[in-house]
Design a protein around this motif. Sequence first.
Motif, mmCIF file in Angstrom:
data_model
loop_
_atom_site.group_PDB
_atom_site.id
_atom_site.type_symbol
_atom_site.label_atom_id
_atom_site.label_comp_id
_atom_site.label_asym_id
_atom_site.label_seq_id
_atom_site.Cartn_x
_atom_site.Cartn_y
_atom_site.Cartn_z
ATOM 1 N N LEU C 5 0.894 -1.114 -0.057
ATOM 2 C CA LEU C 5 0.167 0.018 -0.023
ATOM 3 C C LEU C 5 0.876 1.315 0.016
ATOM 4 N N VAL C 22 -8.504 0.030 3.865
ATOM 5 C CA VAL C 22 -7.793 -0.992 3.305
ATOM 6 C C VAL C 22 -7.290 -1.912 4.311
ATOM 7 N N ILE C 98 -1.736 -1.805 -3.740
ATOM 8 C CA ILE C 98 -2.630 -0.800 -4.017
ATOM 9 C C ILE C 98 -1.809 0.667 -3.925
ATOM 10 N N CYS C 99 -2.194 1.333 -4.946
ATOM 11 C CA CYS C 99 -1.485 2.514 -5.037
ATOM 12 C C CYS C 99 -2.510 3.888 -5.033
ATOM 13 N N VAL C 120 -3.976 -2.336 -7.944
ATOM 14 C CA VAL C 120 -5.301 -1.649 -7.982
ATOM 15 C C VAL C 120 -5.155 -0.306 -7.630
ATOM 16 N N ILE C 122 -6.181 3.586 -6.562
ATOM 17 C CA ILE C 122 -7.507 4.420 -6.061
ATOM 18 C C ILE C 122 -7.119 5.858 -6.375
ATOM 19 N N ALA C 294 -11.059 -1.723 -3.288
ATOM 20 C CA ALA C 294 -9.501 -2.106 -3.644
ATOM 21 C C ALA C 294 -9.393 -3.447 -3.115
ATOM 22 N N ILE C 298 -8.866 -7.317 -5.060
ATOM 23 C CA ILE C 298 -7.789 -8.034 -5.288
ATOM 24 C C ILE C 298 -8.076 -9.363 -4.358
ATOM 25 N N THR C 303 -7.575 -7.251 -10.829
ATOM 26 C CA THR C 303 -6.387 -6.440 -10.516
ATOM 27 C C THR C 303 -6.167 -5.601 -12.156
ATOM 28 N N THR C 307 -10.187 1.710 -8.889
ATOM 29 C CA THR C 307 -11.733 2.029 -8.477
ATOM 30 C C THR C 307 -12.198 3.334 -8.788
#
Lengths: 341, 341, 341, 341
Positions: C5, C22, C98-99, C120, C122, C294, C298, C303, C307
């Motif tokens: 993350l 998250v 998650i970025c 994924v 955001i 997100a 996953i 993926t 979002t």
Amino acid sequence: MRIGLLTGGGDCPGLNAAIRAVVKQGLGEYGHTIIGFRNGWKGVVDGDVRTMSREDIRNVLPQGGTLLGTARYHPHAADGGMDAVMATLEAERIEALICIGGDGTLHAANKVAENGVKIVAIPKTIDNDVAGTDLSIGFHTAVNIATEAIDRIHTTAESHNRVMVVEVMGRHAGWIAVNAGIAGGAELVLAPEEPFDMDRIIKFLKHRHRSHANFSIVVVAEGALPKEGSSMQYEAQLGKFGEIIAGAIGERVANEIATRTGFDTRLTILGHVQRGGTPTPTDRILGSRFGVAAVDAISRGETNVMTALRNEEVVLVPLEEIAGKVKHVPEDLLRVARVLA
Amino acid sequence: MRIGLLTGGGDCPGLNAAIRAVVKQGLGEYGHTIIGFRNGWKGVVDGDVRTMSREDIRNVLPQGGTLLGTARYHPHAADGGMDAVMATLEAERIEALICIGGDGTLHAANKVAENGVKIVAIPKTIDNDVAGTDLSIGFHTAVNIATEAIDRIHTTAESHNRVMVVEVMGRHAGWIAVNAGIAGGAELVLAPEEPFDMDRIIKFLKHRHRSHANFSIVVVAEGALPKEGSSMQYEAQLGKFGEIIAGAIGERVANEIATRTGFDTRLTILGHVQRGGTPTPTDRILGSRFGVAAVDAISRGETNVMTALRNEEVVLVPLEEIAGKVKHVPEDLLRVARVLA
Amino acid sequence: MRIGLLTGGGDCPGLNAAIRAVVKQGLGEYGHTIIGFRNGWKGVVDGDVRTMSREDIRNVLPQGGTLLGTARYHPHAADGGMDAVMATLEAERIEALICIGGDGTLHAANKVAENGVKIVAIPKTIDNDVAGTDLSIGFHTAVNIATEAIDRIHTTAESHNRVMVVEVMGRHAGWIAVNAGIAGGAELVLAPEEPFDMDRIIKFLKHRHRSHANFSIVVVAEGALPKEGSSMQYEAQLGKFGEIIAGAIGERVANEIATRTGFDTRLTILGHVQRGGTPTPTDRILGSRFGVAAVDAISRGETNVMTALRNEEVVLVPLEEIAGKVKHVPEDLLRVARVLA
Amino acid sequence: MRIGLLTGGGDCPGLNAAIRAVVKQGLGEYGHTIIGFRNGWKGVVDGDVRTMSREDIRNVLPQGGTLLGTARYHPHAADGGMDAVMATLEAERIEALICIGGDGTLHAANKVAENGVKIVAIPKTIDNDVAGTDLSIGFHTAVNIATEAIDRIHTTAESHNRVMVVEVMGRHAGWIAVNAGIAGGAELVLAPEEPFDMDRIIKFLKHRHRSHANFSIVVVAEGALPKEGSSMQYEAQLGKFGEIIAGAIGERVANEIATRTGFDTRLTILGHVQRGGTPTPTDRILGSRFGVAAVDAISRGETNVMTALRNEEVVLVPLEEIAGKVKHVPEDLLRVARVLA
């Protein structure tokens, strides 16, 4: 009685509360007539007047600015200004004049009083540097706005490991800077009261970022200046009316810090937002109390005074006592800003 | 030195500013050790302690509540409470104790001081009725919240032609009611300082709605009471700790108005929102100054005092001077609320 | 699963809500391990990681900024950056990443995805110009802050008979300018979507001040530009990263108006305050929903998507669909800003 | 054209933005005459009208409430109401009528439309339960106020180890409860959409307070109800107009929790503050867009429709499509409230 009313100088939140109180108390308690002048002394010179009614002050309590309008205009400095003032006051049969304003307006009020006009002044200035009163209208809201801005900037400083420099108003005194600095938890507060030493600032920031933090917030009053003979040379930049130019010292301080520390440094100049918008309860109450007190004073025959807050009470101070004085931030408050850094 | 620190009584915004200042000044300026007790006197009795570090106070300045926790607990009223307090203080080798609290906490502090413990108290109460200080932590934020609520209710009152009754906190003194009432432009403010006359209220509202307005806002402090022998009979309803029950007088006043005027009348009880959330700059600065002053006092050997704000300066007041006293709203402020109605 | 993350690019309010969601959803619903990278892609390159626990996200919902830190850093542009990214992800056995970020971060995410990493994204950007989603994190709070500033400036404009120019963020799209302009009742809104004609602006202001008003508010997005071939020549001034320099167009527009109308004209550059402080409920909810979605994506094996909010619902959009696109303000909203002037 | 305009039902923030937009667009773009009816349908029945001018809408954008006044009045339910409506519309030569309102007003509008009057409706309701539109005027501000209140209550909950129950508006749908619950980080949200199981709530709270927290926040919509056949028996208490009584379910839930868990539990009923005060930018923009769209629709001859927001665009929906429908909170949003608890 026929009482004149004007707001002069820069606008600020709380003026409408004072206007409303003057009208409510003047009409309701004493049956006076309140004559409003538009745009400060300019309206007196031009004879731009209106008789104030209860309808005029409906719903104005939460509104910033001044419903009478204002202007930075000095009748004694303008050609024939003083004569025009006297002519209008006579034509309108004004028996006493309530002037809501800061330094400039009070200075003009004093000049007009010397011509035999009965004056009661109400102090307003977001800089809070009017002598003789603990608080002037507008200051409290300005501190709120500046603190809220520092709170906002804080999260960016921390997220990005930055030095954030925030310039706030305060030409001759650092009231906003010191109060918002303490309230916002700033690491450094630069105020006119204490010429700063850029070498020590650089050393402090380097030490702080090396040992226990990765960001800093520096609050600078627009009238702050470096110590004479210190490593940073700077003279206040003045505008066409001789006033200190907003943004100048902030930019210089931010550049010095960026260059000498290498830290990612950003500047925010708060500017006009500090003097607008809905007044805090404190400014509404202060304006209301001052307005009532001004009408009471005139009705009792006490004039050539300024309403003032001292020890939470509203008192009257002779106009001549405060002329030409600047109220500075006391040492004990400056110290709190220092020790909590 | 080893200095104990606790927050007692109801929570309010600004407590964390005071805690932060005690820790920063204690550790940074003097090298003291600050021992925090959890949940007020309860933590002292239970020996629930933590040594405070700079990390504990990071980012707490804008946060309401108290990071130490608090409780309404009176050690002198509990069986063996006082002995437990003394035992813990001895076990922790506490040399002086900083108590942040209102009436109840200060009363307990006095009892503990009589046992030879060195105490410095910091006043907090949203009711602002602690004697000896112009301002207590939490009050200023409460006025802000109450004023904001009145501003909101104002638009509904006007849109719907209603009488809106707003009950705010204030058991023994009407500070919030009077200040928020003036700031919010309320038509009537009922405070404990002036028993009200329901006949006059009804007459006033009927006249107002007949002649020049179609709505009214009535602010009622929870401790307001009708005049003895007047048309409205009512005695304060008390809870299990002898405290005035929130909502009781507001409901009664709203019902009387609805019944006797026939106007559409609604009640809002502000309740707990008045004591929470981010503190105003004033409460942050007040907490910060009190925290610094408390540590300074202890370090100088001055104890059994309370930090107080007088005339914008922080001073120390002997604890015994303030015990059992209630600070009431002065007449001149009550008058401003009346004349601006 | 071990899920990485990070938050990249400029910070903004609402990031912590997404991080919190998250962590809560990852740990609580699925029992994943969440590995946080500090300071965006920089932390991935440097291997600066922490395993996220519930304790890390306590009380962060109302806080601006990002508890993970962020940086404007592009791994694909740095020497060996991509290799370092892959090495860290492998060393930490990251199964999906998650970025949370804007243009730059999404671009980098795409590059990393091309190397086989499951991503994924955001979307966050106060400029609101990320394609494929109705709303990005941070925009809503920025509009609130800008509107509040315009409200404040409004009272000064009116009290002083001034033209107030307010520069807000928005380099490629005028979302903040148009929304805050409508909400604040601005007379003119200059957005990148519609090159402006200074002649018409001058004519409009002169007509307005002559006929029915004595003040005006002009909102300028930092990416606004004059029409080609028009009377005002100006090219966007770019900083060292090729970004539009804040304040440049605002200053130019204010000067043009002052010179050509003679009206008292002032400039306010909102700057960094637009991206800080407590997020609005909308940004908190958006961040929360995106964070939950997100982790859900996953966990379902979906993926290389972003979002997005569409029609009030959270959906997933393929990363490649949005790459390199800018979402502009639609004509119908631009028209509302025009017709309500 | 002569276009009538009214606001009906409960007041809320954003109504003035819509009124302002109708007047600006009607007068400025098309040269229509806008006839305002005072106090909703009551003003139509009574013939209480005013021709709207630009002066009427000055400075109203940031103001809550409705400058036209409003009332909960149903012409079709009153004796001769419908005839009086038709008589006034004819006397005033109204060619089309813009009705800003919620359920009740839209229902009345439908009845009037059946009599041949051309209607365009604009949806407003803080409950957000009008079908056919993603958003109604007033809802967004209500969520803001409720979230701010939860933020405030949060600090007290945590400082005092309490369960705080907060009752918010929402009779038939839980939009405010769910949104403010997510934004405020509430542990439990009780909405009309999901009858609650008090046994599970008690179990959840006991577990939470035993294992990893010492406080909880429970948000209850006023229309929330327990599951049929569950341990808690309760039927909605109804007022004289058949509406759910504010405070009833909140009090019951708080009592159950206090009794069955033994935790210190307090109730706050937000009440009228949720519908007043300055509108958020979102509500100002929504009102502005709807107002412009309503005038555009009438001018194009499209009537018997409601303006609606769908997918960020303003569209028109046939009135008959939405009659008698309630828009509920979708399952995916309810789930986010659950999983983030």
